[in-house]
Design a protein around this motif. Structure first.
Motif, PDB file in Angstrom:
ATOM      1  N   GLN A 127      42.984 -70.187 -11.127  1.00 42.38           N
ATOM      2  CA  GLN A 127      43.192 -69.325 -10.810  1.00 42.38           C
ATOM      3  C   GLN A 127      43.732 -70.523  -9.427  1.00 42.38           C
ATOM      4  O   GLN A 127      44.211 -69.677  -8.554  1.00 42.38           O
ATOM      5  CB  GLN A 127      43.263 -67.860 -11.162  1.00 42.38           C
ATOM      6  CG  GLN A 127      42.987 -67.444 -11.942  1.00 42.38           C
ATOM      7  CD  GLN A 127      42.890 -65.912 -12.538  1.00 42.38           C
ATOM      8  OE1 GLN A 127      43.626 -64.815 -11.457  1.00 42.38           O
ATOM      9  NE2 GLN A 127      42.703 -65.241 -14.381  1.00 42.38           N
ATOM     10  N   ARG A 129      41.552 -68.935  -6.476  1.00 44.01           N
ATOM     11  CA  ARG A 129      41.848 -67.929  -5.537  1.00 44.01           C
ATOM     12  C   ARG A 129      42.443 -67.945  -4.178  1.00 44.01           C
ATOM     13  O   ARG A 129      42.866 -68.202  -3.675  1.00 44.01           O
ATOM     14  CB  ARG A 129      40.832 -66.221  -5.610  1.00 44.01           C
ATOM     15  CG  ARG A 129      41.765 -66.528  -7.122  1.00 44.01           C
ATOM     16  CD  ARG A 129      40.762 -64.979  -7.900  1.00 44.01           C
ATOM     17  NE  ARG A 129      41.127 -64.627  -9.474  1.00 44.01           N
ATOM     18  CZ  ARG A 129      40.619 -63.723  -9.841  1.00 44.01           C
ATOM     19  NH1 ARG A 129      39.360 -63.811  -9.485  1.00 44.01           N
ATOM     20  NH2 ARG A 129      40.993 -63.655 -11.006  1.00 44.01           N
ATOM     21  N   ASP A 181      44.810 -68.519  -1.336  1.00 41.26           N
ATOM     22  CA  ASP A 181      44.537 -67.319  -0.390  1.00 41.26           C
ATOM     23  C   ASP A 181      44.723 -67.714   0.735  1.00 41.26           C
ATOM     24  O   ASP A 181      45.710 -67.263   2.127  1.00 41.26           O
ATOM     25  CB  ASP A 181      43.077 -66.729  -0.490  1.00 41.26           C
ATOM     26  CG  ASP A 181      42.966 -65.321  -1.886  1.00 41.26           C
ATOM     27  OD1 ASP A 181      44.182 -65.793  -2.133  1.00 41.26           O
ATOM     28  OD2 ASP A 181      42.134 -65.192  -1.810  1.00 41.26           O
TER      29      ASP A 181
END
Length: 272
Positions: A162, A164, A168
């Motif tokens: 993912q 992240r 972000d």
């Protein structure tokens, strides 16, 4: 054509010859208007042939290519992009990406990002961006051209990877994320969690994986050679996943990176 990237594109990685011609032809007939290719795929000429034969107006299409690492030097990038345009039979790309950062920094980020910005200024491409960049490399790219000039960061994202930390940071800079390999080479079709959610919605596990990406605001570029799959991939816009279903899919993260070529991949950001 606006500066926004169509949210569902047709990927052409690993498709060559008549196979890619058929895929692009069938994809355009099904309603795709975003086609993603790259210099290293060695299929730009066939993609261009299929686009030319489709009868779809150029203004309706969004075409992306990617600069290969051999062409990152300042004296090579623009000539290579002009060659891509010739093969694609286009006067201008909609989006041009740096495909991979230069291995071991052989060509500095500042050099190829400046050349890419020059290509945009010359009208060879409407938008520019990057692919497979770590956050540190993306910061360097931003230092050269500014975050507003980077239309997207294209990275591997699927339920099992993912990314992240990368997502972000890109979001903090208002840079769109394009998810490649969103179906994890078909592995999503064997996952019981995705299968159970798919059964509730009366769709396939692949469609659930794509809907999960779209619902997070990602652009997705799945590839397919089957007209039925091309059509079902486009149909995912109508799937709405609940917060609980999104959380179940988020829990599938296992840092399973499928695109990690030795000698080419950077030192990836740690999984967040």
């Amino acid at each position: 054509m606006s500066n926004s990237i169509p949210t569902i594109g047709l990927g052409t990685f690993r498709l060559q010859g008549q196979i890619v011609i058929d895929s692009v032809r069938d994809g355009l007939a099904a309603g795709y208007r975003h086609i993603d290719t790259a210099q290293i795929y060695e299929n730009e000429a066939e993609v261009g042939q299929a686009i030319a034969a489709s009868g779809v107006a150029r203004g309706e299409l969004f075409v992306t290519t990617k600069i290969w690492i051999d062409n990152l030097a300042a004296d090579k990038l623009i000539p290579s992009l002009k060659e891509s345009l010739r093969k694609l039979r286009l006067e201008q790309l909609d989006l041009t990406l740096i495909h991979w950062p230069s291995p071991n920094g052989a060509v500095p980020v500042a050099e190829y990002m400046a050349a890419l910005a020059e290509a945009k200024a010359a009208g060879l491409t409407r938008l520019i961006g990057v692919s497979n960049f770590t956050n540190a490399l993306l910061r360097q790219a931003i230092d050269v051209v500014g975050a507003a000039e980077i239309a997207t960061q294209q990275v591997e994202i699927h339920p099992f990877l993912q990314n992240r930390a990368v997502v972000d940071f890109a979001r903090s800079q208002a840079i769109a994320i394009t998810a490649y390999m969103p179906l994890a080479y078909g592995k999503v079709t064997q996952d019981p969690v995705l299968a159970a959610i798919a059964a509730r919605h009366g769709v396939s596990a692949a469609q659930i994986a794509l809907a999960w990406s779209l619902q997070q605001g990602f652009v997705v570029i799945p590839s397919s050679t089957k007209p039925a799959n091309l059509a079902s991939n486009l149909a995912v816009r109508h799937i709405a996943l609940s917060a609980d279903e999104m959380a179940q899919i988020a829990a599938l993260e296992r840092n399973e990176r499928l695109a990690n070529p030795a000698g080419l991949a950077p030192q990836w950001d740690a999984a967040a």
